[in-house]
Write a protein that holds these residues in place. Structure first.
Motif, short mmCIF file in Angstrom:
data_model
loop_
_atom_site.label_atom_id
_atom_site.label_comp_id
_atom_site.label_asym_id
_atom_site.label_seq_id
_atom_site.Cartn_x
_atom_site.Cartn_y
_atom_site.Cartn_z
N LYS A 4 0.86 -1.19 0.00
CA LYS A 4 0.00 0.00 0.00
C LYS A 4 0.90 1.24 0.00
CE LYS A 4 -3.48 -2.29 2.74
NZ LYS A 4 -3.59 -2.68 4.15
N LYS A 5 0.33 2.35 -0.47
CA LYS A 5 1.12 3.59 -0.52
C LYS A 5 1.65 3.96 0.86
CE LYS A 5 -0.06 6.07 -4.60
NZ LYS A 5 -1.05 6.76 -5.35
N GLN A 6 0.80 3.83 1.89
CA GLN A 6 1.22 4.20 3.24
C GLN A 6 2.35 3.30 3.75
OE1 GLN A 6 0.29 7.07 4.90
NE2 GLN A 6 2.02 6.45 6.15
N ASP A 7 2.29 2.01 3.41
CA ASP A 7 3.36 1.09 3.79
C ASP A 7 4.68 1.53 3.16
OD1 ASP A 7 1.62 -0.43 5.29
OD2 ASP A 7 1.26 -1.88 3.68
N MET A 8 4.63 1.96 1.90
CA MET A 8 5.84 2.42 1.22
C MET A 8 6.41 3.65 1.93
SD MET A 8 5.54 1.81 -2.81
CE MET A 8 3.84 1.65 -3.30
N VAL A 9 5.54 4.53 2.40
CA VAL A 9 5.99 5.71 3.15
C VAL A 9 6.73 5.26 4.40
CG1 VAL A 9 5.20 7.71 4.50
CG2 VAL A 9 4.20 7.25 2.25
N TYR A 10 6.14 4.31 5.13
CA TYR A 10 6.77 3.81 6.36
C TYR A 10 8.12 3.16 6.06
CZ TYR A 10 2.21 4.40 8.67
OH TYR A 10 1.06 4.90 9.19
N ARG A 12 10.11 3.73 3.52
CA ARG A 12 11.09 4.77 3.16
C ARG A 12 11.57 5.51 4.41
NH1 ARG A 12 7.57 5.49 -1.62
NH2 ARG A 12 8.69 4.51 -3.32
N GLN A 13 10.66 5.72 5.37
CA GLN A 13 11.06 6.34 6.64
C GLN A 13 12.04 5.44 7.39
OE1 GLN A 13 7.28 6.99 8.57
NE2 GLN A 13 7.00 9.00 7.64
N VAL A 35 8.65 3.65 13.03
CA VAL A 35 7.95 4.16 11.84
C VAL A 35 6.48 3.78 11.79
CG1 VAL A 35 10.07 4.34 10.49
CG2 VAL A 35 8.68 2.26 10.31
#
Length: 113
Positions: A4-10, A12-13, A35
């Motif tokens: 999911k997009k939010q998982d990718m954000v996490y 990358r963090q 994260v």
């Protein structure tokens, strides 16, 4: 299962946190909590996004920093070992030799010209 997009954000963090704290003893559970993602998703997603495990990525970061220090400073291998987050010189030198084909002192001599 696609990320999911939010998982990718996490994820990358998490990568950014590793880059900032490569010299610290950071565990995957700590990183996941930091994260806000579960461990399994972090490990799977990291591998999917970056084609390597978190452990391998951290190891490569540390080796790159070690090479930089070997070339740009006169720090001892022992000091560099601690500076990049390893607590055992033999572990670091073994890993360095395995990855680069020679011990750190020899690598420094050959590359510091």
């Amino acid at each position: 299962m696609p990320l999911k997009k939010q998982d990718m954000v996490y994820i990358r963090q998490a990568r950014a946190a590793l880059e900032e704290n490569f010299d610290k003893n950071i565990t995957i559970p700590q990183l996941a909590r930091q994260v806000g993602i579960n461990e399994a998703k972090l490990k799977e997603g990291f591998r999917e996004l970056y084609d390597q495990s978190i452990h391998n990525y951290l190891q490569q970061l540390r080796l790159e920093k070690a090479k930089q220090l070997l070339l740009t400073t006169d720090m001892s291998v022992t000091d560099i070992t601690y500076e990049i987050g390893y607590s055992h010189v033999t572990h670091f030198t073994t890993l360095f030799k395995k990855e680069l084909g020679m011990p750190p002192t020899e690598w420094r001599k050959q590359n510091k010209e």
